[in-house]
Design a protein around this motif. Sequence first.
Motif, PDB file in Angstrom:
ATOM      1  N   PHE A 104       0.608  -1.017  -0.140  1.00 36.54           N
ATOM      2  CA  PHE A 104      -0.101  -0.048  -0.092  1.00 36.54           C
ATOM      3  C   PHE A 104       0.907   1.324  -0.132  1.00 36.54           C
ATOM      4  O   PHE A 104       0.268   2.367  -0.171  1.00 36.54           O
ATOM      5  CB  PHE A 104      -0.982  -0.057   1.207  1.00 36.54           C
ATOM      6  N   ASP A 105       2.094   1.020   0.252  1.00 37.03           N
ATOM      7  CA  ASP A 105       2.934   2.271   0.482  1.00 37.03           C
ATOM      8  C   ASP A 105       2.987   3.142  -0.947  1.00 37.03           C
ATOM      9  O   ASP A 105       3.201   2.560  -1.930  1.00 37.03           O
ATOM     10  CB  ASP A 105       4.435   2.040   0.653  1.00 37.03           C
ATOM     11  N   GLY A 106       2.496   4.251  -0.828  1.00 37.09           N
ATOM     12  CA  GLY A 106       2.627   5.323  -1.983  1.00 37.09           C
ATOM     13  C   GLY A 106       1.465   5.337  -2.773  1.00 37.09           C
ATOM     14  O   GLY A 106       1.430   5.844  -4.144  1.00 37.09           O
ATOM     15  N   LEU A 107       0.497   4.363  -2.534  1.00 38.83           N
ATOM     16  CA  LEU A 107      -0.802   4.143  -3.374  1.00 38.83           C
ATOM     17  C   LEU A 107      -1.713   5.206  -3.089  1.00 38.83           C
ATOM     18  O   LEU A 107      -1.683   5.780  -2.007  1.00 38.83           O
ATOM     19  CB  LEU A 107      -1.302   2.602  -3.080  1.00 38.83           C
ATOM     20  N   THR A 108      -2.451   5.441  -3.990  1.00 37.19           N
ATOM     21  CA  THR A 108      -3.457   6.661  -3.888  1.00 37.19           C
ATOM     22  C   THR A 108      -5.012   6.221  -3.548  1.00 37.19           C
ATOM     23  O   THR A 108      -5.336   5.182  -3.766  1.00 37.19           O
ATOM     24  CB  THR A 108      -3.415   7.674  -5.180  1.00 37.19           C
ATOM     25  N   PHE A 109      -5.743   7.182  -2.906  1.00 29.42           N
ATOM     26  CA  PHE A 109      -7.216   7.094  -2.976  1.00 29.42           C
ATOM     27  C   PHE A 109      -7.564   7.447  -4.293  1.00 29.42           C
ATOM     28  O   PHE A 109      -7.547   8.949  -4.411  1.00 29.42           O
ATOM     29  CB  PHE A 109      -7.765   7.665  -1.788  1.00 29.42           C
ATOM     30  N   HIS A 110      -7.910   6.839  -5.227  1.00 29.89           N
ATOM     31  CA  HIS A 110      -8.097   7.135  -6.414  1.00 29.89           C
ATOM     32  C   HIS A 110      -9.623   7.557  -6.723  1.00 29.89           C
ATOM     33  O   HIS A 110      -9.954   8.195  -7.734  1.00 29.89           O
ATOM     34  CB  HIS A 110      -7.637   6.212  -7.432  1.00 29.89           C
ATOM     35  N   ARG A 111     -10.288   7.108  -6.026  1.00 25.26           N
ATOM     36  CA  ARG A 111     -11.960   7.262  -6.079  1.00 25.26           C
ATOM     37  C   ARG A 111     -12.321   7.825  -4.728  1.00 25.26           C
ATOM     38  O   ARG A 111     -12.360   7.444  -3.627  1.00 25.26           O
ATOM     39  CB  ARG A 111     -12.587   6.010  -6.222  1.00 25.26           C
ATOM     40  N   GLY A 120      -9.077   3.274  -2.286  1.00 25.42           N
ATOM     41  CA  GLY A 120      -7.599   3.303  -3.020  1.00 25.42           C
ATOM     42  C   GLY A 120      -7.291   1.805  -2.778  1.00 25.42           C
ATOM     43  O   GLY A 120      -7.935   0.860  -2.352  1.00 25.42           O
ATOM     44  N   GLY A 121      -6.178   1.642  -3.041  1.00 30.69           N
ATOM     45  CA  GLY A 121      -5.335   0.381  -3.011  1.00 30.69           C
ATOM     46  C   GLY A 121      -4.727  -0.185  -4.557  1.00 30.69           C
ATOM     47  O   GLY A 121      -4.851  -1.422  -4.647  1.00 30.69           O
ATOM     48  N   SER A 122      -4.921   0.594  -5.503  1.00 34.96           N
ATOM     49  CA  SER A 122      -4.896   0.091  -6.915  1.00 34.96           C
ATOM     50  C   SER A 122      -3.398   0.672  -7.315  1.00 34.96           C
ATOM     51  O   SER A 122      -3.045   2.035  -7.327  1.00 34.96           O
ATOM     52  CB  SER A 122      -5.777   0.481  -7.787  1.00 34.96           C
ATOM     53  N   PRO A 123      -2.650  -0.291  -7.713  1.00 32.69           N
ATOM     54  CA  PRO A 123      -1.172   0.291  -8.271  1.00 32.69           C
ATOM     55  C   PRO A 123      -1.305   1.171  -9.530  1.00 32.69           C
ATOM     56  O   PRO A 123      -0.573   1.889  -9.905  1.00 32.69           O
ATOM     57  CB  PRO A 123      -0.567  -1.018  -8.686  1.00 32.69           C
ATOM     58  N   TRP A 124      -2.412   1.087 -10.328  1.00 32.25           N
ATOM     59  CA  TRP A 124      -2.520   1.821 -11.479  1.00 32.25           C
ATOM     60  C   TRP A 124      -3.849   3.119 -11.176  1.00 32.25           C
ATOM     61  O   TRP A 124      -4.133   3.534 -12.210  1.00 32.25           O
ATOM     62  CB  TRP A 124      -3.204   0.967 -12.504  1.00 32.25           C
ATOM     63  N   ALA A 125      -4.069   3.142  -9.894  1.00 33.90           N
ATOM     64  CA  ALA A 125      -5.095   4.296  -9.506  1.00 33.90           C
ATOM     65  C   ALA A 125      -6.330   4.050 -10.460  1.00 33.90           C
ATOM     66  O   ALA A 125      -6.704   5.006 -10.866  1.00 33.90           O
ATOM     67  CB  ALA A 125      -4.407   5.600  -9.651  1.00 33.90           C
ATOM     68  N   ASN A 126      -6.823   2.925 -10.461  1.00 25.64           N
ATOM     69  CA  ASN A 126      -8.149   2.881 -11.044  1.00 25.64           C
ATOM     70  C   ASN A 126      -9.103   1.438 -10.520  1.00 25.64           C
ATOM     71  O   ASN A 126      -8.372   0.954  -9.571  1.00 25.64           O
ATOM     72  CB  ASN A 126      -8.049   2.309 -12.617  1.00 25.64           C
ATOM     73  N   GLN A 162      -8.110  -3.739  -2.912  1.00 23.71           N
ATOM     74  CA  GLN A 162      -8.585  -2.268  -2.803  1.00 23.71           C
ATOM     75  C   GLN A 162      -9.686  -1.961  -1.843  1.00 23.71           C
ATOM     76  O   GLN A 162     -10.387  -2.925  -1.558  1.00 23.71           O
ATOM     77  CB  GLN A 162      -9.403  -1.889  -4.167  1.00 23.71           C
ATOM     78  N   ILE A 163      -9.340  -1.142  -1.075  1.00 24.09           N
ATOM     79  CA  ILE A 163     -10.266  -0.834   0.117  1.00 24.09           C
ATOM     80  C   ILE A 163     -10.933   0.437  -0.061  1.00 24.09           C
ATOM     81  O   ILE A 163     -10.844   1.248  -0.950  1.00 24.09           O
ATOM     82  CB  ILE A 163      -9.478  -0.748   1.414  1.00 24.09           C
ATOM     83  N   PHE A 164     -12.039   0.668   0.716  1.00 23.77           N
ATOM     84  CA  PHE A 164     -12.755   1.745   0.602  1.00 23.77           C
ATOM     85  C   PHE A 164     -13.128   2.021   2.119  1.00 23.77           C
ATOM     86  O   PHE A 164     -13.415   1.139   2.876  1.00 23.77           O
ATOM     87  CB  PHE A 164     -13.936   1.892  -0.146  1.00 23.77           C
ATOM     88  N   VAL A 165     -13.459   3.518   2.205  1.00 25.67           N
ATOM     89  CA  VAL A 165     -14.130   3.911   3.765  1.00 25.67           C
ATOM     90  C   VAL A 165     -15.295   4.535   3.514  1.00 25.67           C
ATOM     91  O   VAL A 165     -15.425   5.441   2.657  1.00 25.67           O
ATOM     92  CB  VAL A 165     -12.801   4.736   4.284  1.00 25.67           C
ATOM     93  N   ASP A 166     -16.386   4.023   4.031  1.00 29.00           N
ATOM     94  CA  ASP A 166     -17.600   4.741   4.123  1.00 29.00           C
ATOM     95  C   ASP A 166     -17.572   6.155   4.808  1.00 29.00           C
ATOM     96  O   ASP A 166     -17.143   6.119   5.851  1.00 29.00           O
ATOM     97  CB  ASP A 166     -18.681   3.898   4.888  1.00 29.00           C
TER      98      ASP A 166
END
Length: 197
Positions: A104-111, A120-126, A162-166
């Motif tokens: 997860f290091d350096g990955l973004t919340f892409h959505r 977040g949790g996508s190496p390709w940010a999608n 890929q994780i999400f937070v409500d």
Amino acid sequence: EDPAALVAPLKEALAAIDGEGADTTIDARRALVDALKIAAPGAPIPPAPRAKAPETPSVEELRSLPSTARIEMARGGVFEIEFLPGEAPATIARFARLARAGYFDGLTFHRVVPSFVVQGGSPWANEYAGAPRFQRDELGFARHERGAVGISTRGRDTGDAQIFVDLTDLPRLNHEYTVFARAVSGKVVVDAILETD
């Protein structure tokens, strides 16, 4: 240009994707197969690799589940999550293994969808690329309430880390997506997450 000229490159791309052995390439494979059907109607399509069983943690991983994790944002701020071992032990084990390995290091919340979720949790940010292997859903009794942490999927048993937070209570997601943790501190940090953080 002649669509038939695309047949060889499309087959090479299919072979490359199939050679990766990743569960998460199904969407790319489907697009390549569709393109091949257009470029060469009636041409034989290479068979898809045999599906693997979803990833399963070891007994040792299940015996040593962590109780919390800290998520540190690059532009400042931290939020802490508390795991729900009675709800999703296999998901917690996988999340912990990936986090310890630096996945997860350096990955973004892409959505970021206001009043819904941050994901977040996508190496390709999608939405289509995550960890290479899928995991089984663990649909327990935990509810999708503000601060719940879940696993994104593309259908049953297709979680790719890929994780999400409500961001608010989301009862329509109850028993549809694994809830494996809850944000217990730093909810204001979660609320301030922007796309690409």
